[in-house]
Scaffold this motif. Sequence first.
Motif, PDB file in Angstrom:
ATOM      1  N   UNK A  77     -13.628   7.175  -2.342  1.00  0.00           N
ATOM      2  CA  UNK A  77     -12.945   5.887  -2.240  1.00  0.00           C
ATOM      3  C   UNK A  77     -12.342   5.715  -0.855  1.00  0.00           C
ATOM      4  N   UNK A  78     -12.261   4.473  -0.424  1.00  0.00           N
ATOM      5  CA  UNK A  78     -11.668   4.231   0.904  1.00  0.00           C
ATOM      6  C   UNK A  78     -10.605   3.145   0.809  1.00  0.00           C
ATOM      7  N   UNK A  79      -9.720   3.160   1.779  1.00  0.00           N
ATOM      8  CA  UNK A  79      -8.532   2.310   1.714  1.00  0.00           C
ATOM      9  C   UNK A  79      -8.849   0.867   2.082  1.00  0.00           C
ATOM     10  N   UNK A  80      -8.342  -0.049   1.270  1.00  0.00           N
ATOM     11  CA  UNK A  80      -8.396  -1.466   1.621  1.00  0.00           C
ATOM     12  C   UNK A  80      -7.046  -1.906   2.172  1.00  0.00           C
ATOM     13  N   UNK A  81      -6.013  -1.320   1.629  1.00  0.00           N
ATOM     14  CA  UNK A  81      -4.648  -1.623   2.051  1.00  0.00           C
ATOM     15  C   UNK A  81      -3.846  -0.344   2.004  1.00  0.00           C
ATOM     16  N   UNK A  82      -3.058  -0.129   3.021  1.00  0.00           N
ATOM     17  CA  UNK A  82      -2.271   1.094   3.056  1.00  0.00           C
ATOM     18  C   UNK A  82      -0.785   0.762   3.044  1.00  0.00           C
ATOM     19  N   UNK A  83      -0.083   1.479   2.219  1.00  0.00           N
ATOM     20  CA  UNK A  83       1.374   1.339   2.185  1.00  0.00           C
ATOM     21  C   UNK A  83       1.939   1.844   3.511  1.00  0.00           C
ATOM     22  N   UNK A  84       2.893   1.092   4.038  1.00  0.00           N
ATOM     23  CA  UNK A  84       3.485   1.484   5.311  1.00  0.00           C
ATOM     24  C   UNK A  84       4.650   2.425   5.078  1.00  0.00           C
ATOM     25  N   UNK A  85       4.587   3.553   5.729  1.00  0.00           N
ATOM     26  CA  UNK A  85       5.735   4.456   5.660  1.00  0.00           C
ATOM     27  C   UNK A  85       6.875   3.831   6.461  1.00  0.00           C
TER      28      UNK A  85
END
Length: 492
Positions: free
Chosen positions: A200-208
């Motif tokens: 699986x690959x990221x579509x949206x990443x949570x921002x640290x």
Amino acid sequence: MQHPLQLTNSLSRKKEQFIPINPPFVGLYVCGPTVYGEAHLGHARPYVTFDVLYRYLQHAGYKVRYVRNITDVGHLENDADEGEDKIAKKARLEQLEPMEVVELYTQSFHESMRRLNTLPPGIEPRASGHIIEQIEMIKSIINNGHAYESNGSVYFDVINYARENDYGKLSGRVIEELIAGAGNERRELEGQQEKRNPADFALWKKASPEHIMRWPSPWGVGFPGWHIECSAMSKKYLGETFDIHGGGMDLLFPHHESEIAQSKGSCGHAPVRYWVHNNMITINGQKMGKSLGNFITLNQLFNGGHAMLEQAYSPMTIRFFILQAHYRSTLDFSNEGLQAAEKGLARLNAAIALLTRLKSSPDSTVSVGEIREGCYAALNDDLNTAIVISQLFEAVRVINSVHAGTERMSQADIDHLSQTMELFARQVLGLMPEIADAGGEDVDGLMNLIIALRADAKVRKDYALSDKIRDGLTTMGYTLKDEKDGTTWSKA
RNA sequence: GGUCGCGUGGCCGAGUGGCUAGGCAGAGGUCUGCAAAACCUUGUACAGCAGUUCGAAUCUGCUCGCGACCUCCA
């Protein structure tokens, strides 16, 4: 168009006849740079290659919408949770606002592209300017069941998607191997626990919290994944299915494979008819790339500022060097190769300049029509610029032979050949004459005066003086050539 | 390890089942006061081995070497 154009489609790995979806319109999308560093020689290859394609399609009468993105967000250092955005990292290292980094390298990129004489794309969208479109696309993928949220991030569900779609078709990947975690050599990536599957690959990443590039979304504050921007922006400007998508072969997987999956996962059908990929530029047989650190930037090439460079090379020399090879072959960097290109290009330009003052004859001993046909045939055969250039050198030989008197050309043939050279060398291949610093309007007059004085000296057989003049000018960068009907000069 | 690709004359680099790629460099000649440029002539190359074929560098198999992707990459 004289003949049908054939392009190698990476989907079939074969040459296919190019048939636009909605002629005379052609949609062309090329993956642009991620602007976190200066463009290097490797970057020049796709942009020069697809510039020629763009020019040729336009010449063929198509109305081309050329879209080339600027990726200014979302491109992570690696696939891990801790993967830092490339732009953000550079901003941190240089103590700049991320958008300052983006501006700096975007402008540098534009300047390099301008010097390489690439035509600007009709639309140059930025990923950061299309966050909303990307979010909308992600939503539709989730709605179709091909993506899931996990801890504030959204991942593409490759297994789910692959049930009804052939994930891996473009890049020749086997889904089972990707699911298994790919090859044995593949190192363990962190943050994989958020994914249902390693593939699986990221579509949206949570921002640290420390992440500086961040936007609100239905899944919380974050930023888009790397691949989604191309899908969203190509769809916005070229539609759900468009004609040609170009880029480097290294983008085949995962980038382009992911683009296909995202588009099909969103709207249900494949986004691109013809995938066209250029091969890599190598250095000492190895791919030139940022991560390997073996790259030479375009600016370094232009000014000679790199330890591996024996001299500076003009932008047109670089362009010519690239076009001398077919775009699907690797091209090895070397000073010898660049120097050979520089000399060859100078000979080509000299012959084209000579063409305008060629003396015509009542008849011709050469056939110039074959050169034009040869150029068309070469371009139609998967954009074979190497063969086009060999045809141009055939013209060079003809031009010089006519000048030397071993061949003759009629005025009609001279005109025909002039048009051919203008069309293929200048317009399609985009090889503009090197513009040496003219040195002002007065130089012409001064040079003519000097040449006249030197001619007087030669009449007196005062060769010491005439050679002194010529040598002196040579050291100043001016070259004199004594020809039968007078002396000509040129500036290096 | 998997998938894909490449290996061409001194260098770069096209292409192809039988017919000149081209550029750069080199050699000889012509022209020139000399030089430069140009022109003419000149190189019989396709990693190795085996096979298919009337014929292969071009197709097939194997071997060797190199690379790309499989993680960011134009």
